[in-house]
Design a protein around this motif. Structure first.
Motif, PDB file in Angstrom:
ATOM      1  N   PRO A 199      44.625  69.266 140.357  1.00  0.00           N
ATOM      2  CA  PRO A 199      43.487  70.601 141.127  1.00  0.00           C
ATOM      3  C   PRO A 199      42.342  71.478 140.277  1.00  0.00           C
ATOM      4  O   PRO A 199      42.213  72.035 141.782  1.00  0.00           O
ATOM      5  N   TRP A 200      41.982  70.583 139.661  1.00  0.00           N
ATOM      6  CA  TRP A 200      40.488  70.791 140.181  1.00  0.00           C
ATOM      7  C   TRP A 200      38.961  70.582 140.790  1.00  0.00           C
ATOM      8  O   TRP A 200      38.738  71.397 140.588  1.00  0.00           O
ATOM      9  N   GLY A 205      32.016  74.212 145.108  1.00  0.00           N
ATOM     10  CA  GLY A 205      30.601  73.027 145.699  1.00  0.00           C
ATOM     11  C   GLY A 205      30.721  71.840 144.843  1.00  0.00           C
ATOM     12  O   GLY A 205      29.831  71.028 144.081  1.00  0.00           O
ATOM     13  N   ILE A 206      32.049  71.455 144.053  1.00  0.00           N
ATOM     14  CA  ILE A 206      32.411  70.380 143.500  1.00  0.00           C
ATOM     15  C   ILE A 206      31.635  69.269 143.750  1.00  0.00           C
ATOM     16  O   ILE A 206      31.578  67.767 143.277  1.00  0.00           O
ATOM     17  N   HIS A 207      31.836  69.197 145.663  1.00  0.00           N
ATOM     18  CA  HIS A 207      31.210  67.271 146.288  1.00  0.00           C
ATOM     19  C   HIS A 207      29.746  67.481 145.580  1.00  0.00           C
ATOM     20  O   HIS A 207      28.924  66.880 146.381  1.00  0.00           O
ATOM     21  N   ALA A 216      33.751  64.510 134.795  1.00  0.00           N
ATOM     22  CA  ALA A 216      34.259  65.444 133.609  1.00  0.00           C
ATOM     23  C   ALA A 216      34.287  66.605 133.122  1.00  0.00           C
ATOM     24  O   ALA A 216      35.547  67.143 132.515  1.00  0.00           O
ATOM     25  N   VAL A 217      32.859  66.969 133.177  1.00  0.00           N
ATOM     26  CA  VAL A 217      32.713  68.080 132.761  1.00  0.00           C
ATOM     27  C   VAL A 217      32.897  68.876 133.644  1.00  0.00           C
ATOM     28  O   VAL A 217      33.468  69.985 132.592  1.00  0.00           O
ATOM     29  N   ALA A 218      33.210  69.179 134.140  1.00  0.00           N
ATOM     30  CA  ALA A 218      33.407  70.260 135.489  1.00  0.00           C
ATOM     31  C   ALA A 218      34.579  70.110 135.339  1.00  0.00           C
ATOM     32  O   ALA A 218      35.430  71.152 135.225  1.00  0.00           O
ATOM     33  N   ARG A 219      35.413  69.068 134.996  1.00  0.00           N
ATOM     34  CA  ARG A 219      36.967  69.051 134.914  1.00  0.00           C
ATOM     35  C   ARG A 219      37.524  70.029 133.568  1.00  0.00           C
ATOM     36  O   ARG A 219      38.482  70.604 133.488  1.00  0.00           O
ATOM     37  N   GLU A 220      36.616  69.594 133.050  1.00  0.00           N
ATOM     38  CA  GLU A 220      37.025  69.994 131.356  1.00  0.00           C
ATOM     39  C   GLU A 220      37.195  72.071 131.054  1.00  0.00           C
ATOM     40  O   GLU A 220      38.271  72.803 130.903  1.00  0.00           O
ATOM     41  N   LEU A 221      35.937  72.438 131.607  1.00  0.00           N
ATOM     42  CA  LEU A 221      35.868  72.966 131.871  1.00  0.00           C
ATOM     43  C   LEU A 221      36.537  74.475 133.271  1.00  0.00           C
ATOM     44  O   LEU A 221      36.899  75.272 132.406  1.00  0.00           O
ATOM     45  N   LEU A 246      30.198  75.327 137.929  1.00  0.00           N
ATOM     46  CA  LEU A 246      29.347  73.794 138.308  1.00  0.00           C
ATOM     47  C   LEU A 246      28.025  74.121 137.911  1.00  0.00           C
ATOM     48  O   LEU A 246      27.771  72.704 137.789  1.00  0.00           O
ATOM     49  N   ALA A 247      27.455  75.342 137.582  1.00  0.00           N
ATOM     50  CA  ALA A 247      25.985  75.555 137.151  1.00  0.00           C
ATOM     51  C   ALA A 247      26.197  74.442 135.735  1.00  0.00           C
ATOM     52  O   ALA A 247      25.304  73.738 135.207  1.00  0.00           O
TER      53      ALA A 247
END
Length: 399
Positions: A199-200, A205-207, A216-221, A246-247
Motif C-alpha cells: 500500500p505504500w 508522486g512516488i513515480h 526504500a526510504v519512502a517505504r519506511e517513512l 516524498l521530499a
C-alpha cells in the motif's frame, strides 16, 4: 428545516424503541452515514441517519452502541434509499447494517442523464428543495455533535423518499427502469478490492523516485506514518502530507537536524515525531530489501503508450470509444456509466475475435451487466473489424 427528532440514540433501550418505530413505518428506508474522512484513520461511521415515512428520523451514534442488530432486524428486508451507496455501504456493513435491495439516487441520476448528481442538485431538481451542504466535510467524530450538524444530517435522509419516487418515475418514463435495477443490484453486491500488497506505493508522486534506495526510504517513512496514524486514529495526511514524505525520501539529508530545518518537511507531527521519521530514514538506508522501481501488472499500460507499443490495439480503442460514446449519447447517459473505461481498455488491449459473441463474453468477464453487454457488444465488435482486418501497409518500391 428537518422534522426530526434530532436526539442522538446512544443506548440499547432507545435503539430498541427506534427499531420498533422503523419497523412500523411505510415504504423504503432512507439511510445515510457520516464519517470523519480527512480527520480519522478509518472511514468508519460516526453517525447513522434513517428515515421512513410514518416514523420520523432516527439518528444513531454507532460508536456508543456495540450492537445495531435490532435496526437490521427491523428494516434489513426493506429497500434502502442511499445517495452514492458505494461511499456509505462499507461503513454501514462494518456496524452490521445492510439492505436487501437498494435504490441509489446518485447512480439513478447518472442513468437518467442528469448533468449534476450531487444530493443537493438532485434534490433541487426532483423535489424543489435546496439543501445546504456546509457540514459534509466536517469532523463527525467530534462529540457532542452540534445541533446544526444534526439538522443537516437529518434533512439529508428526510428528502430521499420523495426524491426516490420522482427519480423512479423519471427512469420509467425514459425506459431505464430495468437498467437502474441491474445497476442497483450490482452496486449492492459489489465488494471492495482486497488490500494492496504494497500500500505504500500509493504515496502521491512516488513515480518521481528513480533510485531504489530512495524508494526504500519512502517505504519506511510511509510505514512509520501509517503506524502512527493507526495508533492515534488520525488521517495520515494530517500528520505529515505525502509531498513531505516524498521530499524527505529524495533529499538525502545528512542529519536529523537538517531534516527538521527543511521547509518542505511539514505537518503537525513533522517536528514532534522527528525521531520517528529519522529512524525510518535510517532504516530505509540500511535495508537489504530494496523494492523494485516499477511493479509488473497485468493491467494494460496507459493508452498514451499504445500507439508505439501496440498500434492495432490503439486503433481498436479509438474506434471502440467512439462507438460507446455514440451509444451513450443515444441513451442520454455518461459513457462511463454505459461501460467503464477500464473494461473498454482491457477488451481493446488483447486481440479477440471481432464478433458480438466474443466481445460479449469479454465484457461479461469484466463485470459488465447484461444491459451493458446488450447495448455495446455489437457496436464494439463492428468497431474492431477494421483494425483487426486492415491490410498491412505496402512496402516502398525498391529503386
Amino acid at each position: 428545516m428537518a422534522s426530526g427528532p434530532l436526539d442522538v440514540i446512544e443506548d440499547a433501550d432507545a435503539l430498541a424503541r427506534a427499531a420498533e418505530r422503523l419497523h412500523a413505518g411505510e415504504g423504503p428506508v432512507a439511510v445515510d452515514a457520516e464519517r470523519a474522512n480527512g480527520f480519522r484513520y478509518t472511514a468508519k461511521a460516526y453517525l447513522v441517519q434513517l428515515h421512513r415515512r410514518g416514523t420520523g428520523t432516527v439518528l444513531i451514534d454507532p460508536t456508543a452502541i456495540d450492537d445495531l442488530s435490532p435496526i437490521q432486524d427491523a428494516i434489513g428486508g426493506e429497500e434502502w434509499i442511499i445517495h452514492a451507496a458505494s461511499q456509505d455501504l462499507p461503513c454501514l456493513r462494518e456496524v452490521g447494517l445492510e439492505p436487501a435491495t437498494l435504490f441509489d439516487t446518485e447512480l439513478g441520476a447518472r442513468i437518467a442523464g442528469f448533468e449534476r448528481v450531487g444530493l443537493a442538485a438532485v434534490t433541487e431538481r426532483l423535489v424543489g428543495l435546496r439543501l445546504r451542504k456546509e457540514h459534509g466535510a466536517s469532523d463527525w467524530s467530534a462529540r457532542p455533535i452540534p445541533r446544526s450538524w444534526l439538522e443537516y444530517a437529518a434533512l439529508d435522509v428526510e428528502v430521499l423518499p420523495d426524491a426516490r419516487d420522482a427519480l423512479a418515475a423519471e427512469l420509467e418514463a425514459q425506459g431505464k427502469q430495468e437498467i437502474a435495477e441491474q445497476e442497483f443490484a450490482y452496486a449492492l453486491a459489489r465488494r471492495p478490492k482486497p488490500p494492496a500488497e504494497e500500500p505504500w506505493r500509493r504515496l502521491s508522486g512516488i513515480h518521481a523516485i528513480r533510485d531504489r534506495r530512495q524508494l526504500a526510504v519512502a517505504r519506511e517513512l510511509w510505514l512509520a506514518r501509517d503506524a502512527l496514524a493507526r495508533d492515534t486514529d488520525t488521517a495520515p495526511g494530517r500528520l505529515v502530507p505525502d509531498r513531505s514524505l516524498l521530499a524527505a525520501a529524495m533529499a538525502d539529508v545528512e542529519a536529523k537536524g537538517r531534516l527538521a530545518a527543511r521547509k518542505d518537511f511539514t505537518g503537525r507531527a513533522s517536528r514532534s515525531e522527528l525521531d520517528r521519521w529519522w529512524a525510518a530514514i535510517e532504516a530505509g538506508r540500511a535495508s537489504d530489501d530494496l523494492p523494485v522501481l516499477r511493479v509488473r501488472s497485468d493491467e494494460p499500460p496507459p493508452p498514451r503508450f499504445w500507439k508505439s507499443r501496440r498500434p492495432e490495439a490503439d486503433l481498436r480503442l479509438q474506434r471502440a470509444r467512439a462507438a460507446v460514446q455514440a451509444v451513450a449519447e443515444e441513451l442520454a447517459m455518461p459513457a462511463e456509466n454505459l461501460l467503464t473505461p477500464d473494461a473498454l481498455r482491457r477488451v481493446a488491449w488483447e486481440p479477440i475475435e471481432p464478433t458480438e459473441a466474443a466481445v460479449a463474453a469479454a465484457l461479461r468477464a469484466r463485470d459488465a451487466r447484461p444491459w451493458q453487454v446488450a447495448a455495446t457488444a455489437q457496436r464494439i465488435a463492428a468497431a474492431f473489424v477494421e483494425p483487426d482486418q486492415a491490410p498491412a501497409q505496402p512496402s516502398e518500391p525498391s529503386s
